[in-house]
Design a protein around this motif. Structure first.
Motif, PDB file in Angstrom:
ATOM      1  N   GLY A  28       0.828  -1.198   0.000  1.00  0.00           N
ATOM      2  CA  GLY A  28       0.000   0.000   0.000  1.00  0.00           C
ATOM      3  C   GLY A  28       0.865   1.250   0.000  1.00  0.00           C
ATOM      4  N   PRO A  29       0.269   2.406  -0.292  1.00  0.00           N
ATOM      5  CA  PRO A  29       1.056   3.640  -0.415  1.00  0.00           C
ATOM      6  C   PRO A  29       1.727   4.103   0.874  1.00  0.00           C
ATOM      7  N   SER A  54       9.771  13.189  -5.567  1.00  0.00           N
ATOM      8  CA  SER A  54       9.113  12.848  -4.307  1.00  0.00           C
ATOM      9  C   SER A  54       8.374  11.526  -4.471  1.00  0.00           C
ATOM     10  N   LYS A  55       7.963  10.963  -3.341  1.00  0.00           N
ATOM     11  CA  LYS A  55       7.182   9.731  -3.396  1.00  0.00           C
ATOM     12  C   LYS A  55       5.850   9.972  -4.102  1.00  0.00           C
ATOM     13  N   LEU A  56       5.256  11.125  -3.853  1.00  0.00           N
ATOM     14  CA  LEU A  56       3.986  11.446  -4.498  1.00  0.00           C
ATOM     15  C   LEU A  56       4.161  11.561  -6.012  1.00  0.00           C
ATOM     16  N   PHE A  59       4.263   8.091  -7.346  1.00  0.00           N
ATOM     17  CA  PHE A  59       2.919   7.499  -7.375  1.00  0.00           C
ATOM     18  C   PHE A  59       2.106   8.046  -8.548  1.00  0.00           C
ATOM     19  N   ASP A  60       2.232   9.338  -8.805  1.00  0.00           N
ATOM     20  CA  ASP A  60       1.506   9.936  -9.923  1.00  0.00           C
ATOM     21  C   ASP A  60       2.009   9.389 -11.254  1.00  0.00           C
ATOM     22  N   ALA A  61       3.303   9.115 -11.346  1.00  0.00           N
ATOM     23  CA  ALA A  61       3.860   8.525 -12.566  1.00  0.00           C
ATOM     24  C   ALA A  61       3.327   7.108 -12.771  1.00  0.00           C
ATOM     25  N   VAL A  62       3.197   6.362 -11.676  1.00  0.00           N
ATOM     26  CA  VAL A  62       2.605   5.026 -11.748  1.00  0.00           C
ATOM     27  C   VAL A  62       1.174   5.123 -12.272  1.00  0.00           C
ATOM     28  N   LEU A 112      -4.853   4.819  -6.115  1.00  0.00           N
ATOM     29  CA  LEU A 112      -3.993   5.973  -6.373  1.00  0.00           C
ATOM     30  C   LEU A 112      -4.704   6.986  -7.265  1.00  0.00           C
ATOM     31  N   LEU A 113      -5.428   6.489  -8.277  1.00  0.00           N
ATOM     32  CA  LEU A 113      -6.180   7.390  -9.147  1.00  0.00           C
ATOM     33  C   LEU A 113      -7.269   8.110  -8.365  1.00  0.00           C
ATOM     34  N   CYS A 114      -8.010   7.379  -7.547  1.00  0.00           N
ATOM     35  CA  CYS A 114      -9.066   8.007  -6.748  1.00  0.00           C
ATOM     36  C   CYS A 114      -8.494   9.064  -5.801  1.00  0.00           C
TER      37      CYS A 114
END
Length: 208
Positions: A28-29, A54-56, A59-62, A112-114
């Motif tokens: 999980g994130p 950054s980690k965020l 995550f956005d790239a994922v 992650l999208l939500c």
């Protein structure tokens, strides 16, 4: 940058994304860290930060990475030879089915999208704009070809997204996860058919 150097950079970027996906699915994130991803990818955490600040951002790239396939599918539908009537149904169905399939098969990445939507992050806004742009192009094609009698573009787009919202909005799809996928797909199909009929035959009493 030379071509070989670009290939090396792209490979490293992809390797980081793959390990990030693996850790997100397992932990999980909140429990996923840059340090763990770097170790799995065989590089220093400082090197990961060269690609993602950054980690965020990672995550956005994922998120953007898995959404690219849907965006590409919609582009193919829009540019295809089918009538706009059929294109619209195919596009809306592709959105609904892709989101629902991702929710079931890969809930961590769908979340992650939500999360990106709820916090109004750039990755969510860009994806929404791409989705809306492809659908709008299909609607405008139908209007320009004379196959849609509802010729007010603003009203036509409002009708599409208002009636389809439950079935093509990721957060709504997450809320409907307890509904069996075939049942939801059937209900989505009825909503999309209603949209098609309103656009094709016109609905002067439909006030938006």
């Amino acid at each position: 940058m030379s071509a070989p150097a670009r290939q090396i950079e792209a490979a490293a970027d992809q390797r980081i994304l793959e390990h990030a996906c693996e850790h997100l699915r397992r932990f999980g994130p909140k429990r996923t860290t840059i340090l763990d991803i770097a170790e799995a990818a065989g590089m220093s955490h400082a090197n990961v930060y060269r690609y993602f600040p950054s980690k965020l951002a990672l995550f956005d790239a994922v998120t953007a990475n898995w959404l690219a396939a849907l965006e590409g599918q919609l582009r193919v539908i829009k540019e295809g030879p089918d009538p706009a009537y059929d294109k619209l149904e195919r596009a809306l169905s592709a959105i609904q089915k892709t989101y629902r399939a991702k929710l079931e098969a890969d809930p961590a990445l769908f979340k992650l999208l939500c999360d990106a939507i709820e916090t109004n992050r750039v990755v969510a806004r860009k994806h929404r704009n791409k989705i809306q742009g492809e659908v709008q192009a299909i609607v405008e094609e139908g209007i320009n070809a004379g196959s849609f009698r509802m010729t007010d573009r603003r009203r036509a787009m409002a009708l599409v997204f208002d009636l389809a919202h439950r079935f093509i909005q990721p957060i709504s799809i997450a809320l409907d996860r307890s509904i069996p996928a075939p049942d939801l797909a059937f209900r989505a199909g009825r909503a999309f058919a209603a949209i098609q009929r309103s656009l094709v035959y016109g609905d002067p009493d439909f006030d938006i």
